[in-house]
Design a protein around this motif. Structure first.
Motif, PDB file in Angstrom:
ATOM      1  N   LEU A 172      37.244  -5.441  11.992  1.00  0.00           N
ATOM      2  CA  LEU A 172      37.328  -5.331  10.224  1.00  0.00           C
ATOM      3  C   LEU A 172      38.729  -3.663   9.481  1.00  0.00           C
ATOM      4  CD1 LEU A 172      35.596  -6.436   7.757  1.00  0.00           C
ATOM      5  CD2 LEU A 172      33.649  -3.953   8.348  1.00  0.00           C
ATOM      6  N   GLY A 173      39.117  -4.680   8.751  1.00  0.00           N
ATOM      7  CA  GLY A 173      40.042  -3.088   8.539  1.00  0.00           C
ATOM      8  C   GLY A 173      39.343  -2.057   7.878  1.00  0.00           C
ATOM      9  N   SER A 174      38.058  -2.387   7.503  1.00  0.00           N
ATOM     10  CA  SER A 174      38.366  -0.943   6.537  1.00  0.00           C
ATOM     11  C   SER A 174      36.418  -0.440   7.261  1.00  0.00           C
ATOM     12  CB  SER A 174      37.452  -1.405   4.635  1.00  0.00           C
ATOM     13  OG  SER A 174      38.761  -1.821   4.319  1.00  0.00           O
ATOM     14  N   PRO A 175      36.203   0.557   7.203  1.00  0.00           N
ATOM     15  CA  PRO A 175      35.185   1.775   7.954  1.00  0.00           C
ATOM     16  C   PRO A 175      34.311   0.938   7.291  1.00  0.00           C
ATOM     17  CG  PRO A 175      36.224   2.943   6.613  1.00  0.00           C
ATOM     18  CD  PRO A 175      37.333   1.836   6.263  1.00  0.00           C
ATOM     19  N   ALA A 176      33.303   0.647   8.315  1.00  0.00           N
ATOM     20  CA  ALA A 176      31.590   0.818   7.657  1.00  0.00           C
ATOM     21  C   ALA A 176      31.234   2.302   6.854  1.00  0.00           C
ATOM     22  CB  ALA A 176      30.820  -0.369   7.925  1.00  0.00           C
ATOM     23  N   SER A 177      30.051   1.920   6.801  1.00  0.00           N
ATOM     24  CA  SER A 177      28.903   3.391   6.405  1.00  0.00           C
ATOM     25  C   SER A 177      27.516   3.109   6.968  1.00  0.00           C
ATOM     26  CB  SER A 177      29.074   3.960   5.289  1.00  0.00           C
ATOM     27  OG  SER A 177      28.855   3.620   4.039  1.00  0.00           O
ATOM     28  N   PHE A 178      26.797   4.136   6.925  1.00  0.00           N
ATOM     29  CA  PHE A 178      25.524   3.840   7.330  1.00  0.00           C
ATOM     30  C   PHE A 178      24.388   5.320   6.802  1.00  0.00           C
ATOM     31  CE2 PHE A 178      26.695   6.419  11.040  1.00  0.00           C
ATOM     32  CZ  PHE A 178      25.506   7.623  11.418  1.00  0.00           C
ATOM     33  N   LEU A 179      23.476   4.812   6.769  1.00  0.00           N
ATOM     34  CA  LEU A 179      22.886   6.279   6.090  1.00  0.00           C
ATOM     35  C   LEU A 179      21.613   5.942   6.260  1.00  0.00           C
ATOM     36  CD1 LEU A 179      20.998   5.864   2.904  1.00  0.00           C
ATOM     37  CD2 LEU A 179      23.006   6.023   2.389  1.00  0.00           C
ATOM     38  N   SER A 189      26.378  -0.079   5.069  1.00  0.00           N
ATOM     39  CA  SER A 189      27.143  -0.605   4.192  1.00  0.00           C
ATOM     40  C   SER A 189      28.432  -1.252   4.569  1.00  0.00           C
ATOM     41  CB  SER A 189      27.139   0.234   3.069  1.00  0.00           C
ATOM     42  OG  SER A 189      26.547   0.689   2.734  1.00  0.00           O
ATOM     43  N   ILE A 190      28.520  -3.063   4.681  1.00  0.00           N
ATOM     44  CA  ILE A 190      30.472  -3.300   4.869  1.00  0.00           C
ATOM     45  C   ILE A 190      30.816  -3.628   4.039  1.00  0.00           C
ATOM     46  CG2 ILE A 190      30.933  -4.681   7.141  1.00  0.00           C
ATOM     47  CD1 ILE A 190      28.220  -5.100   8.267  1.00  0.00           C
ATOM     48  N   PRO A 191      32.394  -3.205   3.889  1.00  0.00           N
ATOM     49  CA  PRO A 191      32.841  -4.314   2.564  1.00  0.00           C
ATOM     50  C   PRO A 191      33.476  -5.140   3.587  1.00  0.00           C
ATOM     51  CG  PRO A 191      33.810  -1.937   3.768  1.00  0.00           C
ATOM     52  CD  PRO A 191      32.613  -2.281   4.485  1.00  0.00           C
ATOM     53  N   LEU A 192      33.117  -6.054   2.483  1.00  0.00           N
ATOM     54  CA  LEU A 192      32.982  -8.024   2.476  1.00  0.00           C
ATOM     55  C   LEU A 192      32.965  -8.619   1.578  1.00  0.00           C
ATOM     56  CD1 LEU A 192      33.347  -9.739   5.725  1.00  0.00           C
ATOM     57  CD2 LEU A 192      30.580 -10.574   4.314  1.00  0.00           C
ATOM     58  N   LEU A 257      33.048 -10.093  13.166  1.00  0.00           N
ATOM     59  CA  LEU A 257      33.862  -9.169  12.700  1.00  0.00           C
ATOM     60  C   LEU A 257      33.779  -7.564  13.874  1.00  0.00           C
ATOM     61  CD1 LEU A 257      33.924  -9.820   8.988  1.00  0.00           C
ATOM     62  CD2 LEU A 257      35.447 -10.161  10.932  1.00  0.00           C
ATOM     63  N   ALA A 258      34.515  -7.117  14.322  1.00  0.00           N
ATOM     64  CA  ALA A 258      33.682  -5.609  14.938  1.00  0.00           C
ATOM     65  C   ALA A 258      34.238  -4.659  14.003  1.00  0.00           C
ATOM     66  CB  ALA A 258      34.849  -4.877  16.120  1.00  0.00           C
ATOM     67  N   LEU A 259      33.877  -3.376  14.130  1.00  0.00           N
ATOM     68  CA  LEU A 259      33.168  -2.527  13.089  1.00  0.00           C
ATOM     69  C   LEU A 259      32.952  -1.000  13.097  1.00  0.00           C
ATOM     70  CD1 LEU A 259      30.247  -1.305  11.758  1.00  0.00           C
ATOM     71  CD2 LEU A 259      30.415  -4.318  11.089  1.00  0.00           C
ATOM     72  N   VAL A 260      33.535  -0.266  12.830  1.00  0.00           N
ATOM     73  CA  VAL A 260      32.724   1.094  13.052  1.00  0.00           C
ATOM     74  C   VAL A 260      32.098   1.749  12.133  1.00  0.00           C
ATOM     75  CG1 VAL A 260      33.629   3.400  14.170  1.00  0.00           C
ATOM     76  CG2 VAL A 260      34.481   1.291  14.809  1.00  0.00           C
ATOM     77  N   SER A 261      31.113   2.044  12.000  1.00  0.00           N
ATOM     78  CA  SER A 261      30.329   3.043  10.803  1.00  0.00           C
ATOM     79  C   SER A 261      30.434   3.945  10.874  1.00  0.00           C
ATOM     80  CB  SER A 261      29.014   1.834  10.185  1.00  0.00           C
ATOM     81  OG  SER A 261      28.343   2.406   9.730  1.00  0.00           O
ATOM     82  N   HIS A 262      30.403   4.946   9.974  1.00  0.00           N
ATOM     83  CA  HIS A 262      30.453   6.400   9.532  1.00  0.00           C
ATOM     84  C   HIS A 262      29.411   6.697   8.970  1.00  0.00           C
ATOM     85  CE1 HIS A 262      34.178   6.799  11.538  1.00  0.00           C
ATOM     86  NE2 HIS A 262      34.523   5.520  10.960  1.00  0.00           N
ATOM     87  N   SER A 263      28.837   8.050   9.258  1.00  0.00           N
ATOM     88  CA  SER A 263      27.818   8.379   7.626  1.00  0.00           C
ATOM     89  C   SER A 263      28.164   9.209   6.227  1.00  0.00           C
ATOM     90  CB  SER A 263      27.057  10.132   9.179  1.00  0.00           C
ATOM     91  OG  SER A 263      25.932  10.052   8.260  1.00  0.00           O
ATOM     92  N   ASP A 264      27.526   8.343   6.132  1.00  0.00           N
ATOM     93  CA  ASP A 264      28.130   8.783   4.602  1.00  0.00           C
ATOM     94  C   ASP A 264      27.146   9.544   3.454  1.00  0.00           C
ATOM     95  OD1 ASP A 264      25.993   6.971   4.143  1.00  0.00           O
ATOM     96  OD2 ASP A 264      26.595   5.520   2.806  1.00  0.00           O
ATOM     97  N   SER A 265      26.171  10.208   4.748  1.00  0.00           N
ATOM     98  CA  SER A 265      25.420  11.530   3.575  1.00  0.00           C
ATOM     99  C   SER A 265      24.911  12.264   4.873  1.00  0.00           C
ATOM    100  CB  SER A 265      23.931  10.464   3.374  1.00  0.00           C
ATOM    101  OG  SER A 265      23.173  10.490   3.878  1.00  0.00           O
TER     102      SER A 265
END
Length: 684
Positions: A172-179, A189-192, A257-265
Motif C-alpha cells: 500500500l503506497g500510503s501508511p495506515a494508522s490505528f488507535l 484507518s486505511i487509505p483506500l 494490500l500489504a500495509l504498515v500501520s502507525h499509532s496515531d494517538s
C-alpha cells in the motif's frame, strides 16, 4: 554441468514417507549475477484437504521456519508470502493456504563472487500441515546449487515466477494508522479510494498478540479511508506501547494490500504478556480438546464400545458407589492413554523428531495393527466369537468391575487414535507450542472429553434411569454395532491402500482373513465347549502380528516421480511496455512514466492534483511529451520486475526521461502541481 535446480521434500525418518505438503526449492535463474539480486522460491503443494500456514497463522498453528546453510558471498532475505485466506474451525481463526503456493525469498550475490563459482545452497524447512481432523509437523531438507553467471532467466522460469509474484500482496503506497477505542477494541484507518470494490474483505494482522484473529471485523468507509474495527487480543495490555504493526488487507477480489500501520494517538497497542498469552492459548486449546473428545464418541470407531459399555451400567447391582467407581476407572483408562500419547509426542519433538497427534499412524505397521484390531472388535460384536463380555474389549477389558472398566477405557482411547473430529486439529496443534505441563493438560482434556458421556452417566442417576433395560434386544443391538466398527476397518484399509502397492493391499486383506478364520474357529470351539478354544485365535493373532511387521516394508508404494502510439487533443499516452519504452528512449523523446493502482490513495491524489490537470496536460502537449502509465491494480509481473529494478516494491513510482538522458530521474512520491510542467518546459 549444473546440478538439478529443484530440491524436493522428504518424509521423516521412521514414518511411511508420505509428505502431506510437498515442498521444493526453485531458483529463478540458475546463473545469478554477482553484485545483483535474484529470487528463490519454496513451492508448496498440499495434498487435497490439507493446508499450510501464513507467517502469522491465526488463533493457533505454526509459521514456517527456515534454517539456511549458505556459501560465502550469498545471503537470503525473509520470505514473501502470497495472500492467504481464512479458515474458521469452531471459534478459532486460521490464516492458511489450501492450494499450491510459493514463498519467494530474495537472494543477494556479493560483487566479489567470481563468475563460474559454485554456490551450493541448502535449507532445513519446518512447517505444519493440517486438515480438519489432524495436524502434522513436517520437515524438508532442500538443496540447490547455482553458478555465478550473467543472471539469465529462461522463458519457462520467468513465466513461473511471474505467476507466483502475481499472487503476492501489493504494498500500500500510503501508511495506515490505528488507535485503541477502549480497552478491548482496535480501529485501523486505511487509505483506500472509495471507488475500490470490496468483496468480503479481511484484515490479516501479521504482528503477534495485538488482535484476536477470530473476532468479528467491522468495515466502514469515510470517504477515501477504510475503517476496520476488531477486538484486541485478550492478552493485550495498555502501557507497553507498540508504535506500529504489520498487516495485509485482502479485498476479497484476489488482491491483497500489504500495509504498515502507525499509532496515531496516545492509545497504542502493546506487546502481549507471554504468561497471559500462554494462559489464554491453554484455556482455548483445553476446551477445544475437551469438545473434540466428546464428539469422538459418535465416531464409528468409538461409538460401539461406548454404547455397549453404557448399556452395561444398567446391569450393575452394587449401587451408586459401584457405578461411580466404574465410571472413574473408565475415565482413568482413557486419560492415561491420551497422556501417554501426548508424552510420546513431546519426547519425540524434544529429540528433534517433528511429530503431531496420531503420529503413530505415520508408521504403516501401526495402521495394519489398528486395522486388525478394529476388524477383530467388529467380528466380536457380530458374534463370530466371544470374549466373555459384551464390551468388546479383549481379556483385560472383559473383566468385571473396576479393572474391566479401566481397560475398556484404554481400548476406547486406543481405537479412537485413527479417528478425529471437529476442534481436535487446532486444539492439539496448539498443544505443540505450549510448555510440557500445559501441553499434557490439553491431552488430558481430550481424554476427559472422550470419557465425559460415560462419566456423566455414572454420576447423574437421572440420566442412567433413562437408559433402556437389558433384554433380548441387546444381542441384536450388539450385532448392529459391528457395522460402524467395520466401517472404521474399511477406512483404515483405505489409508493402507494409499500407501501400499496392489500386492501390499492384497497381503493386508489376507491378514484380515487369516485373523477372521482364527476367530471363527475359536467361536466354533467356544460353542462346542471345547478346551483351549482360544488357541486358533491366538495362533492367527500371532501370525497376523508378524505379518503386520513384514507387509509394510515389503510392499510400500514407490513414488513416481506492441502498443500503438495514440494521439489525443491533450497528450500522447501509452500503456506501460518495457520494450516500447526502450524504443522511445532511442528516439530521444521526453517521456513521463508513472505507475499507479486503483487502490492507491497517494496515486489518485497525485493524478488529480499534478498529472490530470490542465497545466500539466498543456505543457506535455506543447513539448511533445509521451506519457506511459503502468496500471498495477491487479498486479502485473512485468511492472513488478520494473519496480524492483528501480528499488521499489510498490506504487507510486514516477520517472522522467529527458531527451537523450541515459538514466531516469526518479521523482518524489508526492508530486507538487508545478513539477511536471516545469520539467516539460525544459524539454521543449
Amino acid at each position: 554441468m549444473l546440478t538439478p535446480q529443484v530440491g524436493a521434500a522428504q518424509g521423516f525418518p521412521g514414518t511411511s514417507g508420505e509428505v502431506l505438503i510437498k515442498s521444493s526449492l526453485v531458483a529463478e535463474t540458475d546463473q545469478p549475477a554477482a553484485g545483483a539480486s535474484s529470487t528463490l522460491a519454496v513451492f508448496m503443494e498440499p495434498q487435497s484437504g490439507w493446508h499450510g500456514y501464513w507467517k502469522q497463522p491465526g488463533s493457533i498453528g505454526l509459521a514456517p521456519q527456515f534454517d539456511w546453510q549458505l556459501p560465502d558471498g550469498v545471503s537470503v532475505g525473509d520470505a514473501a508470502y502470497p495472500v492467504p485466506h481464512t479458515l474458521m474451525t469452531g471459534d478459532l481463526m486460521n490464516h492458511v493456504f489450501e492450494h499450491p503456493y510459493a514463498l519467494l525469498l530474495p537472494v543477494e550475490i556479493d560483487a566479489s563472487v567470481a563468475p563460474g563459482t559454485s554456490l551450493p545452497i541448502s535449507v532445513v524447512f519446518n512447517y505444519l500441515a493440517c486438515r480438519a481432523d489432524a495436524c502434522v509437523p513436517e520437515q524438508s531438507a532442500l538443496a540447490i546449487t547455482l553458478i555465478a553467471g550473467d543472471g539469465h532467466i529462461t522463458d519457462e522460469r520467468k513465466a513461473r515466477f511471474d505467476e507466483w509474484r502475481q499472487a503476492q500482496p501489493r504494498p500500500l503506497g500510503s501508511p495506515a494508522s490505528f488507535l485503541t477505542t477502549d480497552d478491548s477494541h482496535l480501529r485501523v484507518s486505511i487509505p483506500l479510494p472509495a471507488s475500490v470494490a470490496l468483496n468480503n474483505p479481511h484484515l490479516f494482522v501479521a504482528t503477534d498478540n495485538i488482535v484476536d484473529p477470530a473476532s468479528e471485523q467491522i468495515f466502514s468507509r469515510e470517504g477515501d479511508t477504510l475503517m476496520v474495527e476488531t477486538k484486541l487480543a485478550k492478552s493485550w495490555q495498555a502501557g507497553s506501547p507498540t508504535d506500529e504493526f504489520e498487516a495485509l488487507l485482502s479485498l476479497g477480489t484476489g488482491i491483497g494490500l500489504a500495509l504498515v500501520s502507525h499509532s496515531d494517538s496516545t492509545h497504542v497497542v502493546s506487546a502481549a504478556a507471554s504468561v497471559q498469552s500462554s494462559s489464554t492459548l491453554l484455556l482455548t486449546a483445553f476446551l477445544g480438546a475437551l469438545l473434540g473428545g466428546v464428539l469422538l464418541n459418535i465416531m464409528p470407531c468409538v461409538f460401539p464400545i461406548l454404547s455397549l459399555k453404557v448399556l452395561s451400567l444398567a446391569r450393575l447391582s452394587g449401587g451408586e458407589r459401584e457405578v461411580r467407581r466404574e465410571a472413574l476407572a473408565y475415565t482413568a483408562g482413557v486419560v492415561v492413554v491420551c497422556l501417554i500419547l501426548g508424552a510420546a509426542i513431546i519426547a519425540l519433538r524434544a529429540a528433534g523428531i517433528h511429530v503431531g497427534w496420531a503420529f503413530q499412524l505415520q508408521d504403516l505397521r501401526v495402521i495394519v495393527v489398528l486395522t486388525l484390531l478394529t476388524a477383530a472388535i467388529g467380528f466380536n460384536l457380530a458374534g463370530l466369537f466371544e470374549l466373555g463380555s459384551i464390551n468388546a474389549g479383549g481379556k483385560l477389558a472383559s473383566q468385571d468391575g473396576v479393572a474391566g472398566a479401566f481397560w475398556t477405557g484404554v481400548l476406547a482411547a486406543f481405537v479412537a487414535t485413527p479417528c478425529s473430529g471437529p476442534f481436535m486439529a487446532t486444539a492439539l496443534g496448539a498443544a505443540l507450542v505450549l510448555p510440557t505441563v500445559a501441553a499434557l493438560t490439553v491431552f488430558a482434556g481430550l481424554g476427559l472429553g472422550i470419557a465425559l458421556p460415560f462419566l456423566l452417566l455414572g454420576f447423574v442417576p437421572v440420566l442412567r434411569r433413562r437408559l433402556p433395560r437389558p433384554g433380548p434386544w441387546l444381542a441384536s443391538f450388539r450385532h448392529i454395532m459391528a457395522i460402524p466398527m467395520f466401517l472404521t476397518t474399511l477406512a483404515l484399509a483405505w489409508v493402507l491402500g494409499r500407501q501400499l502397492n496392489n500386492n501390499g493391499m492384497i497381503a493386508s486383506l489376507a491378514l484380515i482373513m487369516l485373523l477372521a478364520i482364527g476367530l471363527w474357529f475359536t467361536g466354533l470351539r467356544q460353542r462346542s465347549a471345547k478346551r483351549l478354544s482360544w488357541l486358533p485365535a491366538g495362533l492367527a493373532a500371532g501370525l497376523t502380528l508378524m505379518g503386520s511387521v513384514l507387509v509394510p516394508g515389503s510392499f510400500a508404494q514407490q513414488d513416481e516421480r506492441g502498443n500503438a502510439l495514440t494521439n489525443s487533443a491533450e497528450t500522447r499516452s501509452l500503456d506501460f511496455d518495457a520494450g516500447r519504452l526502450a524504443e522511445l528512449r532511442q528516439q530521444e523523446h521526453a517521456i513521463f512514466v508513472y505507475f499507479s493502482a486503483d487502490w492507491c490513495v497517494t496515486c489518485k491524489i497525485n493524478e488529480q492534483r499534478a498529472i490530470d490537470i490542465p497545466s500539466t496536460q498543456q505543457a506535455f502537449e506543447h513539448a511533445g511529451v509521451i506519457t506511459m502509465k503502468g496500471d498495477w491494480t491487479n498486479g502485473d509481473p512485468a511492472i513488478t520486475a520494473f519496480l524492483e529494478q528501480h528499488g521499489r516494491s510498490g506504487v507510486p513510482l514516477y520517472l522522467w526521461y529527458g531527451p537523450g538522458d541515459t538514466e531516469a530521474e526518479i521523482l518524489s512520491q508526492i508530486l507538487a502541481p508545478n513539477v511536471l510542467p516545469a520539467l516539460a518546459s525544459k524539454s521543449g
